[in-house]
Design a protein around this motif. Structure first.
Motif, mmCIF file in Angstrom:
data_model
loop_
_atom_site.group_PDB
_atom_site.id
_atom_site.type_symbol
_atom_site.label_atom_id
_atom_site.label_comp_id
_atom_site.label_asym_id
_atom_site.label_seq_id
_atom_site.Cartn_x
_atom_site.Cartn_y
_atom_site.Cartn_z
ATOM 1 N N LEU A 140 0.821 -1.219 0.000
ATOM 2 C CA LEU A 140 0.000 0.000 0.000
ATOM 3 C C LEU A 140 0.853 1.266 0.000
ATOM 4 C CD1 LEU A 140 -2.867 -0.873 2.504
ATOM 5 C CD2 LEU A 140 -3.098 -0.430 0.065
ATOM 6 N N PHE A 141 2.017 1.194 0.652
ATOM 7 C CA PHE A 141 2.900 2.349 0.766
ATOM 8 C C PHE A 141 4.038 2.306 -0.258
ATOM 9 C CE2 PHE A 141 0.844 2.461 4.884
ATOM 10 C CZ PHE A 141 0.781 3.801 5.192
ATOM 11 N N ASN A 142 4.013 1.307 -1.149
ATOM 12 C CA ASN A 142 5.104 1.102 -2.106
ATOM 13 C C ASN A 142 6.438 0.924 -1.389
ATOM 14 O OD1 ASN A 142 3.518 1.211 -4.471
ATOM 15 N ND2 ASN A 142 3.501 3.451 -4.347
ATOM 16 N N LYS A 143 6.400 0.154 -0.308
ATOM 17 C CA LYS A 143 7.582 -0.140 0.495
ATOM 18 C C LYS A 143 7.667 -1.651 0.674
ATOM 19 C CE LYS A 143 8.237 4.274 1.827
ATOM 20 N NZ LYS A 143 9.403 5.067 1.688
ATOM 21 N N THR A 144 8.661 -2.092 1.414
ATOM 22 C CA THR A 144 8.820 -3.525 1.674
ATOM 23 C C THR A 144 8.025 -3.937 2.900
ATOM 24 O OG1 THR A 144 10.719 -3.249 3.133
ATOM 25 C CG2 THR A 144 11.174 -3.436 0.754
ATOM 26 N N ASP A 145 7.856 -5.253 3.065
ATOM 27 C CA ASP A 145 7.187 -5.735 4.266
ATOM 28 C C ASP A 145 8.052 -5.486 5.501
ATOM 29 O OD1 ASP A 145 8.968 -7.686 3.263
ATOM 30 O OD2 ASP A 145 7.911 -9.309 4.270
ATOM 31 N N GLY A 146 9.359 -5.467 5.316
ATOM 32 C CA GLY A 146 10.262 -5.139 6.423
ATOM 33 C C GLY A 146 10.033 -3.721 6.922
ATOM 34 N N TRP A 147 9.823 -2.800 6.001
ATOM 35 C CA TRP A 147 9.531 -1.412 6.368
ATOM 36 C C TRP A 147 8.246 -1.357 7.188
ATOM 37 C CZ3 TRP A 147 5.204 1.507 5.331
ATOM 38 C CH2 TRP A 147 5.280 2.868 5.654
ATOM 39 N N ALA A 148 7.219 -2.067 6.725
ATOM 40 C CA ALA A 148 5.932 -2.070 7.419
ATOM 41 C C ALA A 148 6.085 -2.655 8.817
ATOM 42 C CB ALA A 148 4.904 -2.866 6.615
ATOM 43 N N ARG A 149 6.870 -3.700 8.946
ATOM 44 C CA ARG A 149 7.100 -4.350 10.238
ATOM 45 C C ARG A 149 7.780 -3.383 11.214
ATOM 46 N NH1 ARG A 149 8.695 -8.709 8.170
ATOM 47 N NH2 ARG A 149 6.936 -10.031 8.601
ATOM 48 N N VAL A 150 8.808 -2.690 10.736
ATOM 49 C CA VAL A 150 9.537 -1.751 11.593
ATOM 50 C C VAL A 150 8.632 -0.600 12.027
ATOM 51 C CG1 VAL A 150 11.405 -0.039 11.608
ATOM 52 C CG2 VAL A 150 11.828 -2.333 10.705
ATOM 53 N N VAL A 151 7.887 -0.035 11.096
ATOM 54 C CA VAL A 151 6.999 1.084 11.418
ATOM 55 C C VAL A 151 5.929 0.632 12.413
ATOM 56 C CG1 VAL A 151 5.266 2.669 10.467
ATOM 57 C CG2 VAL A 151 7.430 2.312 9.267
ATOM 58 N N PHE A 152 5.391 -0.569 12.198
ATOM 59 C CA PHE A 152 4.369 -1.085 13.104
ATOM 60 C C PHE A 152 4.918 -1.246 14.519
ATOM 61 C CE2 PHE A 152 2.492 -4.741 15.273
ATOM 62 C CZ PHE A 152 1.204 -4.274 15.442
ATOM 63 N N TYR A 153 6.074 -1.857 14.657
ATOM 64 C CA TYR A 153 6.621 -2.081 15.995
ATOM 65 C C TYR A 153 7.024 -0.775 16.666
ATOM 66 C CZ TYR A 153 6.169 -7.026 15.309
ATOM 67 O OH TYR A 153 5.642 -8.267 15.100
ATOM 68 N N ARG A 154 7.455 0.198 15.893
ATOM 69 C CA ARG A 154 7.744 1.515 16.482
ATOM 70 C C ARG A 154 6.452 2.178 16.960
ATOM 71 N NH1 ARG A 154 12.214 3.698 12.109
ATOM 72 N NH2 ARG A 154 13.923 2.396 12.870
ATOM 73 N N ALA A 155 5.394 2.045 16.166
ATOM 74 C CA ALA A 155 4.096 2.605 16.557
ATOM 75 C C ALA A 155 3.587 1.924 17.822
ATOM 76 C CB ALA A 155 3.089 2.435 15.423
ATOM 77 N N LYS A 156 3.718 0.610 17.871
ATOM 78 C CA LYS A 156 3.274 -0.143 19.035
ATOM 79 C C LYS A 156 4.064 0.271 20.273
ATOM 80 C CE LYS A 156 3.744 -4.574 18.646
ATOM 81 N NZ LYS A 156 3.551 -6.032 18.481
ATOM 82 N N LYS A 157 5.350 0.455 20.108
ATOM 83 C CA LYS A 157 6.210 0.872 21.231
ATOM 84 C C LYS A 157 5.777 2.257 21.734
ATOM 85 C CE LYS A 157 11.029 1.508 22.536
ATOM 86 N NZ LYS A 157 12.403 1.559 22.072
ATOM 87 N N LYS A 158 5.525 3.178 20.797
ATOM 88 C CA LYS A 158 5.086 4.517 21.186
ATOM 89 C C LYS A 158 3.753 4.467 21.927
ATOM 90 C CE LYS A 158 7.400 6.924 17.411
ATOM 91 N NZ LYS A 158 7.582 8.325 17.119
ATOM 92 N N LEU A 159 2.825 3.638 21.451
ATOM 93 C CA LEU A 159 1.529 3.517 22.115
ATOM 94 C C LEU A 159 1.678 2.940 23.518
ATOM 95 C CD1 LEU A 159 -0.852 2.250 19.315
ATOM 96 C CD2 LEU A 159 -0.975 4.423 20.521
ATOM 97 N N LEU A 160 2.494 1.924 23.654
ATOM 98 C CA LEU A 160 2.696 1.315 24.971
ATOM 99 C C LEU A 160 3.340 2.295 25.939
ATOM 100 C CD1 LEU A 160 3.825 -2.270 23.925
ATOM 101 C CD2 LEU A 160 1.673 -1.623 25.039
ATOM 102 N N GLU A 161 4.279 3.079 25.459
ATOM 103 C CA GLU A 161 4.909 4.101 26.310
ATOM 104 C C GLU A 161 3.880 5.138 26.740
ATOM 105 O OE1 GLU A 161 8.157 5.655 23.987
ATOM 106 O OE2 GLU A 161 9.359 3.843 24.262
ATOM 107 N N GLU A 162 3.046 5.532 25.814
ATOM 108 C CA GLU A 162 2.006 6.524 26.096
ATOM 109 C C GLU A 162 0.975 5.999 27.110
ATOM 110 O OE1 GLU A 162 0.433 10.307 25.604
ATOM 111 O OE2 GLU A 162 2.170 9.537 24.537
ATOM 112 N N LEU A 163 0.699 4.709 27.044
ATOM 113 C CA LEU A 163 -0.302 4.099 27.927
ATOM 114 C C LEU A 163 0.217 3.869 29.338
ATOM 115 C CD1 LEU A 163 -1.929 1.591 25.464
ATOM 116 C CD2 LEU A 163 -3.009 3.589 26.495
ATOM 117 N N LYS A 164 1.531 3.860 29.525
ATOM 118 C CA LYS A 164 2.093 3.569 30.862
ATOM 119 C C LYS A 164 1.938 4.731 31.798
ATOM 120 C CE LYS A 164 5.266 -0.029 29.656
ATOM 121 N NZ LYS A 164 6.590 -0.483 29.516
#
Length: 160
Positions: A136-160
């Protein structure tokens, strides 16, 4: 109940199997563990109180079944490896549901910058694969994986 169980099995088996497969990376183990988890779920269906989604409950049983399997096989599995680096999507959802933080999650998600917000939403709510998100973003699945885990990390930090 029998036909209802067959419907549940048909609907959730592939999702639970994929969840277990992402943890163990072995098709045979994932299939065996998933089948055992559904057997346990049927046997203990009276303990399902509806406090979380049925899929979440089934995945939790499957994850515990996998850990039991590894114990029987005398394999070492570090739960910390999964919870620190690669917190699974289902575990994240379980945490949100158990803490009744869905509204808080959406508020935090609203404040995430792009592409984190969109990638997280596509992965969790649309249940797209990393490959599909990358396309969808014209990127690799590795890119999507990294962005997702960074987003998840940011959300978890925000929720703590």
């Amino acid at each position: 109940m029998e036909s209802n169980y067959e419907e549940v099995y048909a609907k959730y088996f592939p999702k639970v199997y994929l969840y277990i497969f992402t943890i163990c990376h072995d098709e045979h183990i994932a299939e065996e563990v998933t089948q055992e988890a559904f057997f346990k779920a049927l046997k203990n269906i009276s303990s399902f109180k509806g406090e979380c989604k049925l899929q979440t409950w089934l995945c939790q049983i499957a994850k515990n079944t996998l850990y039991d399997f590894y114990k029987k096989e005398n394999r070492q599995v570090s739960i910390e490896n999964y919870s620190n680096e690669l917190i699974s999507d289902i575990d994240l959802i379980i945490a949100f549901e158990q803490n009744n933080q869905i509204i808080k999650v959406h508020e935090c998600l609203h404040h995430l910058e792009e592409p984190y917000k969109e990638v997280f939403t596509l992965r969790i709510f649309a249940e797209l694969s990393f490959k599909q998100i990358g396309e969808l973003f014209n990127k690799t699945d590795g890119w999507a994986r990294v962005v997702f885990y960074r987003a998840k990390k940011k959300l978890l930090e925000e929720l703590k």
